[in-house]
Scaffold this active site. Structure first.
Site, PDB file in Angstrom:
ATOM      1  N   LYS A 122       0.846  -1.207   0.000  1.00 59.99           N
ATOM      2  CA  LYS A 122       0.000   0.000   0.000  1.00 59.99           C
ATOM      3  C   LYS A 122       0.879   1.253   0.000  1.00 59.99           C
ATOM      4  CE  LYS A 122      -3.741  -2.502   2.118  1.00 59.99           C
ATOM      5  NZ  LYS A 122      -4.399  -2.978   3.339  1.00 59.99           N
ATOM      6  N   GLN A 158      -4.964  -1.855   9.637  1.00 66.41           N
ATOM      7  CA  GLN A 158      -4.690  -3.120   8.936  1.00 66.41           C
ATOM      8  C   GLN A 158      -5.203  -4.294   9.783  1.00 66.41           C
ATOM      9  OE1 GLN A 158      -3.206  -3.425   5.780  1.00 66.41           O
ATOM     10  NE2 GLN A 158      -3.851  -5.560   5.990  1.00 66.41           N
ATOM     11  N   ASP A 187     -10.839   2.220   3.527  1.00 60.71           N
ATOM     12  CA  ASP A 187     -11.350   1.016   2.847  1.00 60.71           C
ATOM     13  C   ASP A 187     -12.827   0.773   3.127  1.00 60.71           C
ATOM     14  OD1 ASP A 187     -10.976   0.197   5.399  1.00 60.71           O
ATOM     15  OD2 ASP A 187      -9.292  -1.129   4.957  1.00 60.71           O
TER      16      ASP A 187
END
Ligand code: NDP
Length: 285
Positions: free
Chosen positions: A54, A98, A121
């Site tokens: 990322k 994460q 996200d």
């Protein structure tokens, strides 16, 4: 018939190149690059690889990026404090925590503190009712990536029969929601579906998001259907494969995504898209 292969690497590169252009224009206008941060807790090796990818993607598109790495034995309140910090830092337009988090940390509770406008996200927006169907700024990356693939290849969604196999909060449900928002007629199948082949065979667009190699075979696919394989599995030889019997289904389908190289590359590209959209929304005058 031999299906046309949907090239996820190509479309992901296209999305990243558009984001790169927008990021450069943003930096010219606002005097700073869009920023994405990741909170990583502990030392899970797979997470380390994902976070590195990322950050690399951020560099490629010209974003500012930052990782907050907390020790594995962090208290829940310490992780929430990191979330609160990123909620308020202006240079960070979007961020994510994460997953998975170390045992003992309540993921749902921690994610609930992520400011919706910065939810890179869209995980905290996945609770029913919060996903702004189709019109949202920030969409769950994998399903949004699939919509992008369909659009890039000019595959019509409106009015078509779509079956999504799998109903997880991260993939299946938001996928069905986005297809519905695009005016498809949508069926969701899952482990309790009694006659899976009957449900998959009526699909013009079939999305499999299960995680079982070889689940979708040629006899389960309507001739000419578009087949999107989200699954990521290891076959008997240890090779990465999807849910779909690629060789067999390619003979029946009109379009098919390979694994690897189909849906997978889209996920990080859409994270870049979400961050760009968040930056633009935050700077909207
Ligand atoms: P989950 O395990 O959370 O969900 C799997 C779903 O499949 C469940 O809804 C389950 O039904 C359903 N299911 C299980 N067995 C069957 C069956 N025999 N027939 C029909 N449905 C079945 O997985 P995720 O949604 O998180 O991920 C799905 C797959 O996608 C995995 O392989 C994952 O690795 C991959 N993935 C790939 C990504 C990418 O970027 N390419 C990103 C995210 C995921 P029930 O609800 O009844 O249990």
């Amino acid at each position: 018939m031999s299906a046309e292969i949907i090239d996820g690497k190509l479309v992901a590169a296209y999305v990243r190149s558009k984001v790169k252009e927008e990021a450069a224009a943003f930096a010219d206008r606002y005097g700073r690059a869009p920023g994405l941060a990741v909170i990583r807790v502990g030392d899970d090796p797979a997470s380390a690889v994902y976070v590195r990818n990322k950050m690399k993607a951020c560099d490629e598109v010209g974003f500012f990026s930052k990782t907050l790495h907390l020790p594995a034995d962090s208290a829940e309140d310490e992780v929430i404090a990191a979330v609160e910090e990123l909620n308020s830092v202006i240079s960070i337009d979007a961020f994510l925590v994460q997953l998975p988090l170390p045992k003992g940390l309540n993921e749902k509770r921690i994610l609930s503190y992520v400011k919706r406008e910065k939810d890179a996200d869209a995980f905290c927006s996945l609770d029913a009712g919060h996903l702004k169907l189709g019109g949202g700024n920030i969409l769950p990356c994998t399903p949004a990536g699939i919509m992008e693939l369909l659009s890039y290849y000019g595959i019509q969604v409106a009015g078509r029969e779509c079956t999504v196999v799998g109903r997880s909060d991260i993939v299946g449900r938001p996928m069905a929601a986005l297809l519905l928002a695009a005016d498809a007629t949508v069926t969701i199948a899952h482990s309790r579906t009694t006659d899976l082949p009957a449900v998959t065979r009526r699909a013009d667009i079939l999305v499999s998001a299960v995680g079982k190699a070889g689940l979708i075979t040629a006899d389960m696919v309507k001739p000419g259907a578009v087949v999107i394989d989200v699954g990521m599995n290891r076959n008997a030889e240890g090779k990465l494969c999807g849910d779909v019997d690629f060789a067999g289904v390619s003979e029946v389908a009109s379009y098919i995504t390979p694994v690897p190289g189909g849906v997978g590359p889209m996920t990080v590209a859409m994270l870049m898209r979400n961050t760009m959209n968040a930056a633009l929304a935050a700077s909207d005058e």
